[in-house]
Design a protein around this motif. Structure first.
Motif, PDB file in Angstrom:
ATOM      1  N   GLU A   1       0.810  -1.219   0.000  1.00  0.00           N
ATOM      2  CA  GLU A   1       0.000   0.000   0.000  1.00  0.00           C
ATOM      3  C   GLU A   1       0.843   1.269   0.000  1.00  0.00           C
ATOM      4  O   GLU A   1       0.349   2.329  -0.353  1.00  0.00           O
ATOM      5  N   GLY A   2       2.094   1.180   0.423  1.00  0.00           N
ATOM      6  CA  GLY A   2       2.906   2.389   0.422  1.00  0.00           C
ATOM      7  C   GLY A   2       4.088   2.276   1.357  1.00  0.00           C
ATOM      8  O   GLY A   2       4.366   1.222   1.928  1.00  0.00           O
ATOM      9  N   THR A   3       4.797   3.391   1.510  1.00  0.00           N
ATOM     10  CA  THR A   3       5.982   3.470   2.363  1.00  0.00           C
ATOM     11  C   THR A   3       5.726   4.469   3.477  1.00  0.00           C
ATOM     12  O   THR A   3       5.306   5.607   3.217  1.00  0.00           O
ATOM     13  N   MET A   4       5.963   4.031   4.704  1.00  0.00           N
ATOM     14  CA  MET A   4       5.842   4.905   5.866  1.00  0.00           C
ATOM     15  C   MET A   4       7.233   5.409   6.216  1.00  0.00           C
ATOM     16  O   MET A   4       8.118   4.631   6.564  1.00  0.00           O
ATOM     17  N   ARG A   5       7.453   6.694   6.106  1.00  0.00           N
ATOM     18  CA  ARG A   5       8.785   7.262   6.292  1.00  0.00           C
ATOM     19  C   ARG A   5       9.159   7.324   7.765  1.00  0.00           C
ATOM     20  O   ARG A   5       8.361   7.732   8.597  1.00  0.00           O
ATOM     21  N   GLY A   6      10.416   6.925   8.052  1.00  0.00           N
ATOM     22  CA  GLY A   6      10.935   7.006   9.420  1.00  0.00           C
ATOM     23  C   GLY A   6      10.007   6.373  10.437  1.00  0.00           C
ATOM     24  O   GLY A   6       9.793   6.929  11.511  1.00  0.00           O
ATOM     25  N   ALA A   7       9.506   5.177  10.122  1.00  0.00           N
ATOM     26  CA  ALA A   7       8.415   4.630  10.920  1.00  0.00           C
ATOM     27  C   ALA A   7       8.861   3.793  12.105  1.00  0.00           C
ATOM     28  O   ALA A   7       8.091   3.595  13.036  1.00  0.00           O
ATOM     29  N   LEU A   8      10.094   3.259  12.080  1.00  0.00           N
ATOM     30  CA  LEU A   8      10.497   2.372  13.160  1.00  0.00           C
ATOM     31  C   LEU A   8      11.982   2.556  13.449  1.00  0.00           C
ATOM     32  O   LEU A   8      12.805   2.576  12.538  1.00  0.00           O
ATOM     33  N   LEU A   9      12.303   2.657  14.739  1.00  0.00           N
ATOM     34  CA  LEU A   9      13.692   2.853  15.153  1.00  0.00           C
ATOM     35  C   LEU A   9      14.379   1.504  15.327  1.00  0.00           C
ATOM     36  O   LEU A   9      13.968   0.684  16.153  1.00  0.00           O
ATOM     37  N   HIS A  10      15.414   1.261  14.526  1.00  0.00           N
ATOM     38  CA  HIS A  10      16.248   0.072  14.650  1.00  0.00           C
ATOM     39  C   HIS A  10      17.572   0.466  15.288  1.00  0.00           C
ATOM     40  O   HIS A  10      17.823   1.642  15.563  1.00  0.00           O
ATOM     41  N   ALA A  11      18.430  -0.525  15.500  1.00  0.00           N
ATOM     42  CA  ALA A  11      19.713  -0.255  16.157  1.00  0.00           C
ATOM     43  C   ALA A  11      20.563   0.731  15.368  1.00  0.00           C
ATOM     44  O   ALA A  11      21.357   1.473  15.949  1.00  0.00           O
ATOM     45  N   ASP A  12      20.407   0.730  14.033  1.00  0.00           N
ATOM     46  CA  ASP A  12      21.212   1.621  13.199  1.00  0.00           C
ATOM     47  C   ASP A  12      20.484   2.900  12.797  1.00  0.00           C
ATOM     48  O   ASP A  12      20.915   3.614  11.909  1.00  0.00           O
ATOM     49  N   GLY A  13      19.361   3.182  13.439  1.00  0.00           N
ATOM     50  CA  GLY A  13      18.637   4.417  13.157  1.00  0.00           C
ATOM     51  C   GLY A  13      17.213   4.165  12.678  1.00  0.00           C
ATOM     52  O   GLY A  13      16.721   3.037  12.692  1.00  0.00           O
ATOM     53  N   TRP A  14      16.568   5.238  12.245  1.00  0.00           N
ATOM     54  CA  TRP A  14      15.175   5.157  11.804  1.00  0.00           C
ATOM     55  C   TRP A  14      15.082   4.544  10.415  1.00  0.00           C
ATOM     56  O   TRP A  14      15.813   4.928   9.512  1.00  0.00           O
ATOM     57  N   HIS A  15      14.159   3.596  10.252  1.00  0.00           N
ATOM     58  CA  HIS A  15      13.944   2.938   8.967  1.00  0.00           C
ATOM     59  C   HIS A  15      12.588   3.328   8.396  1.00  0.00           C
ATOM     60  O   HIS A  15      11.585   3.402   9.130  1.00  0.00           O
ATOM     61  N   ASP A  16      12.553   3.570   7.088  1.00  0.00           N
ATOM     62  CA  ASP A  16      11.274   3.601   6.395  1.00  0.00           C
ATOM     63  C   ASP A  16      10.714   2.182   6.395  1.00  0.00           C
ATOM     64  O   ASP A  16      11.454   1.198   6.415  1.00  0.00           O
ATOM     65  N   GLN A  17       9.388   2.088   6.379  1.00  0.00           N
ATOM     66  CA  GLN A  17       8.742   0.774   6.370  1.00  0.00           C
ATOM     67  C   GLN A  17       7.768   0.658   5.208  1.00  0.00           C
ATOM     68  O   GLN A  17       7.049   1.617   4.886  1.00  0.00           O
ATOM     69  N   HIS A  18       7.738  -0.523   4.616  1.00  0.00           N
ATOM     70  CA  HIS A  18       6.674  -0.845   3.676  1.00  0.00           C
ATOM     71  C   HIS A  18       5.440  -1.275   4.456  1.00  0.00           C
ATOM     72  O   HIS A  18       5.545  -2.012   5.439  1.00  0.00           O
ATOM     73  N   LEU A  19       4.281  -0.823   3.994  1.00  0.00           N
ATOM     74  CA  LEU A  19       3.002  -1.224   4.559  1.00  0.00           C
ATOM     75  C   LEU A  19       2.285  -2.103   3.546  1.00  0.00           C
ATOM     76  O   LEU A  19       1.979  -1.660   2.434  1.00  0.00           O
ATOM     77  N   HIS A  20       2.058  -3.352   3.925  1.00  0.00           N
ATOM     78  CA  HIS A  20       1.263  -4.286   3.138  1.00  0.00           C
ATOM     79  C   HIS A  20      -0.020  -4.565   3.905  1.00  0.00           C
ATOM     80  O   HIS A  20      -0.051  -4.490   5.140  1.00  0.00           O
ATOM     81  N   ALA A  21      -1.075  -4.946   3.200  1.00  0.00           N
ATOM     82  CA  ALA A  21      -2.326  -5.259   3.894  1.00  0.00           C
ATOM     83  C   ALA A  21      -3.101  -6.323   3.138  1.00  0.00           C
ATOM     84  O   ALA A  21      -3.003  -6.458   1.913  1.00  0.00           O
ATOM     85  N   LEU A  22      -3.865  -7.072   3.891  1.00  0.00           N
ATOM     86  CA  LEU A  22      -4.822  -8.041   3.364  1.00  0.00           C
ATOM     87  C   LEU A  22      -6.167  -7.699   3.970  1.00  0.00           C
ATOM     88  O   LEU A  22      -6.300  -7.595   5.197  1.00  0.00           O
TER      89      LEU A  22
END
Length: 202
Positions: free
Chosen positions: A169-190
């Motif tokens: 469905e799209g990309t969520m910018r800066g959505a989750l903090l990992h050990a190496d910094g903020w990651h964009d996330q893909h959003l999939h849905a069913l």
């Protein structure tokens, strides 16, 4: 005119809490079963596995902490907030985890989480497990919308989502903090009404 009546629960409260968490069969001789206290060592191993920690932010530092997490899984089932299974061979040790966080019966949605230990990777188990818990969530529990989110730097999860029938469905910018910094996330849905999620024959 907008109704002032409260929105009813799409899924009636109590549907999970009144039942035992089921064991779900998978192709290839695998099954999904509730976590047991004696699975603590597997949870500790996952907490030390680089790939699991990289994408899931899982940190488990002792068997006691693992047992507390397993007990929390059962409490969240009874509270109708989560539904987490161990991925295992029948009668065998847990080699992965899959299930639903952020279960919202009123809003009829949930978000999937999963990981596999090395012994279970590479054989399509993640796809089959995702298909199976998705059918349970839609058909047995009665949810309407399921989410699968992952770092854009994790293409393996993109493949799992696609093979399991989840639409990007799209990309969520800066959505989750990992050990190496903020990651964009893909959003999939069913969503209920999408093409059926078909497992391979058992």
């Amino acid at each position: 005119m907008i109704s002032s009546s409260p929105m009813p629960h799409v899924v009636p409260a109590g549907r999970m809490a009144r039942s035992e968490q089921p064991v779900l069969a998978l192709p290839g001789g695998w099954e999904l079963r509730p976590w047991h206290p004696d699975d603590a060592d597997a949870l500790c191993a996952a907490g030390q596995d680089r790939a699991v920690r990289l994408w899931n932010r899982l940190s488990v530092n002792s068997p006691e902490e693992a047992r507390q997490r397993i007990e929390r899984m059962h409490r969240r089932w009874r509270a109708e907030l989560g539904a987490i299974w161990a991925i295992a061979r029948p009668g065998g040790e847990a080699l992965g985890l899959i299930g639903w966080n952020d279960v919202d019966l009123r809003g009829s949605s949930a978000e999937i989480v999963y990981w596999l230990l090395p012994a279970a990777r590479g054989g399509g188990v993640a796809v089959e497990a995702t298909r199976r818990v998705s059918r349970w969530a839609l058909d047995d529990l009665g949810l309407h919308r399921l989410r699968l989110c992952h770092s854009v730097a994790n293409p393996a999860s993109c493949r799992v989502a696609d093979k399991a029938g989840y639409s990007l469905e799209g990309t969520m910018r800066g959505a989750l903090l990992h050990a190496d910094g903020w990651h964009d996330q893909h959003l999939h849905a069913l969503v209920r009404g999408d093409a059926p999620v078909r497992p391979r024959s058992l």
